[in-house]
Design an enzyme around this catalytic site. Structure first.
Site, PDB file in Angstrom:
ATOM      1  N   LYS A 171     -12.848  -6.392   6.301  1.00 38.47           N
ATOM      2  CA  LYS A 171     -11.670  -5.933   7.196  1.00 38.47           C
ATOM      3  C   LYS A 171     -12.226  -6.387   8.474  1.00 38.47           C
ATOM      4  O   LYS A 171     -12.800  -5.695   9.334  1.00 38.47           O
ATOM      5  CB  LYS A 171     -11.734  -4.408   7.179  1.00 38.47           C
ATOM      6  CG  LYS A 171     -10.927  -3.826   5.935  1.00 38.47           C
ATOM      7  CD  LYS A 171     -11.011  -2.414   5.838  1.00 38.47           C
ATOM      8  CE  LYS A 171     -10.480  -1.503   7.114  1.00 38.47           C
ATOM      9  NZ  LYS A 171      -9.160  -1.677   6.755  1.00 38.47           N
ATOM     10  N   GLU A 173      -1.188  -7.194  -1.721  1.00 38.12           N
ATOM     11  CA  GLU A 173      -1.246  -5.809  -1.313  1.00 38.12           C
ATOM     12  C   GLU A 173      -0.242  -5.708   0.022  1.00 38.12           C
ATOM     13  O   GLU A 173       0.493  -6.501   0.095  1.00 38.12           O
ATOM     14  CB  GLU A 173      -2.569  -5.434  -0.796  1.00 38.12           C
ATOM     15  CG  GLU A 173      -3.071  -6.365   0.293  1.00 38.12           C
ATOM     16  CD  GLU A 173      -4.493  -6.231   0.628  1.00 38.12           C
ATOM     17  OE1 GLU A 173      -5.137  -5.344   0.297  1.00 38.12           O
ATOM     18  OE2 GLU A 173      -5.166  -7.150   1.374  1.00 38.12           O
TER      19      GLU A 173
HETATM   20  N1  PMP Z   1      -5.538  -3.472   2.172  1.00 38.39           N
HETATM   21  C1  PMP Z   1      -5.531  -3.257   3.466  1.00 38.39           C
HETATM   22  C2  PMP Z   1      -5.364  -4.864   4.187  1.00 38.39           C
HETATM   23  C3  PMP Z   1      -6.127  -2.698   4.431  1.00 38.39           C
HETATM   24  O1  PMP Z   1      -6.137  -2.697   5.844  1.00 38.39           O
HETATM   25  C4  PMP Z   1      -6.334  -1.128   3.991  1.00 38.39           C
HETATM   26  C5  PMP Z   1      -6.600  -0.046   4.950  1.00 38.39           C
HETATM   27  N2  PMP Z   1      -8.144   0.132   5.027  1.00 38.39           N
HETATM   28  C6  PMP Z   1      -6.166  -0.823   2.636  1.00 38.39           C
HETATM   29  C7  PMP Z   1      -5.649  -1.984   1.847  1.00 38.39           C
HETATM   30  C8  PMP Z   1      -6.387   0.399   1.789  1.00 38.39           C
HETATM   31  O2  PMP Z   1      -7.967   0.672   1.940  1.00 38.39           O
HETATM   32  P1  PMP Z   1      -8.534   2.116   2.066  1.00 38.39           P
HETATM   33  O3  PMP Z   1      -7.838   2.811   0.737  1.00 38.39           O
HETATM   34  O4  PMP Z   1      -9.860   2.062   2.123  1.00 38.39           O
HETATM   35  O5  PMP Z   1      -7.901   2.648   3.254  1.00 38.39           O
END
Ligand code: PMP
Length: 291
Positions: free
Chosen positions: A150, A183
């Protein structure tokens, strides 16, 4: 005004400033976590920190404080803001350097922790579901910038978001270079087909979401068959149910994708069960802020 943690100090938000020479600003050289607190418990904080430190390792970014110290600082930030329910943004950048790319010219990483009130989707969206579209923008390849990181370069996701918003939708689905569903701009995706729950693997480019992992555990407990596999748009269009997962959105139904109605056009039964189980455990698993 809120209180922000910045490099070892707690300061008023209007005094929480970062240098224009910070490589996070100049080059997107840094990483972040979005974390959430429920009723005084920071949900799965240790898991978020493990992910943060793993991403830092991959980028050869040495976070100058330990994971335990970071855990304390996150809790302290929430406390200083008198919050019980909060959205927490933790950012670590390479720090202040010169105008060149060389990260070794940066003296020390910049650490920022912000705790704010959480902005939520209206409750009716958890019944009616989201309508989303597929972006023409492909997810970053794991061969270049691995989406497991991230990083402060979220332009890939931002371009997809722009496309969604311009078309009148709140979310966009991203495919990888092979054309498989990966995603959304800030959420993982799940579908249900013939009673089995599916989500794309991290090898396809899906972030190892903390909410995703929680939902997989819930599915196991509820004896819902689960498989990680490559998912095509056809699989999504013809699924019985679809939902997204993320720290801010939790688990949220998707009822339309590229103008195709998914299943009954309302939140599906398995989706509803998962949302309800998820909500039961949010203040159970995590780090207590006020003890
Ligand atoms: N995909 C992306 C690209 C994201 O930025 C996030 C948010 N962190 C997620 C999936 C979901 O991850 P999480 O459940 O850890 O928030």
């Amino acid at each position: 005004m809120s209180i922000v943690y910045i490099n070892g100090e707690f300061v008023d938000s209007d005094k929480a400033v970062v240098s224009v020479f910070d490589h996070g600003y100049l080059y997107g050289d840094g990483i972040f976590e979005g974390i959430r607190a429920y009723n005084g418990t920071v949900f799965k904080l240790k898991e978020h920190l493990k992910r943060l430190y793993s991403m830092a390792k991959a980028l050869l970014l040495d976070i100058p404080i330990t994971m335990e110290e970071m855990e304390k600082k996150v809790c302290e930030t929430v406390r200083k803001n008198n919050l019980k329910d909060a959205y927490i943004r933790l950012v670590v950048s390479r720090g202040k350097g010169d105008l060149g790319l060389d990260p070794y010219k940066c003296d020390k990483p910049t650490i920022v922790i912000i705790a704010d009130k959480i902005a939520l989707y209206p409750e009716e969206t958890y019944e009616k579901g989201l309508k989303i579209i597929t972006s023409t923008c492909r997810r970053n390849s794991i061969q270049s910038l691995d989406p497991q990181i991230k990083s402060l370069n979220y332009l890939n996701n931002i371009l997809a978001k722009i496309e969604a918003v311009k078309a009148g939708y709140s979310e966009a689905l991203l495919l990888n270079l092979e054309g498989y569903v990966v995603e959304c701009t800030g959420d993982n995706i799940f579908i249900v087909s013939n009673g089995t729950l599916y989500t794309p693997p991290s090898a396809a480019g899906a972030l190892g979401g903390i909410t995703r992992a929680t939902v997989i555990d819930i599915a196991k407990e509820l004896n819902i068959p689960f498989e990680e596999k490559n998912i095509s748009l056809f699989n999504v269009y013809t699924a019985d149910e679809c939902f997204l997962t993320g720290t801010a959105a939790e688990a949220i139904p998707v009822t339309e994708v590229d103008h195709r109605i998914i299943g009954s056009g309302k939140a599906g039964e398995i989706t509803k069960k998962i949302i309800s189980e998820f909500r039961k455990i949010t203040s159970v698993y995590g780090t207590k802020v006020y003890e």
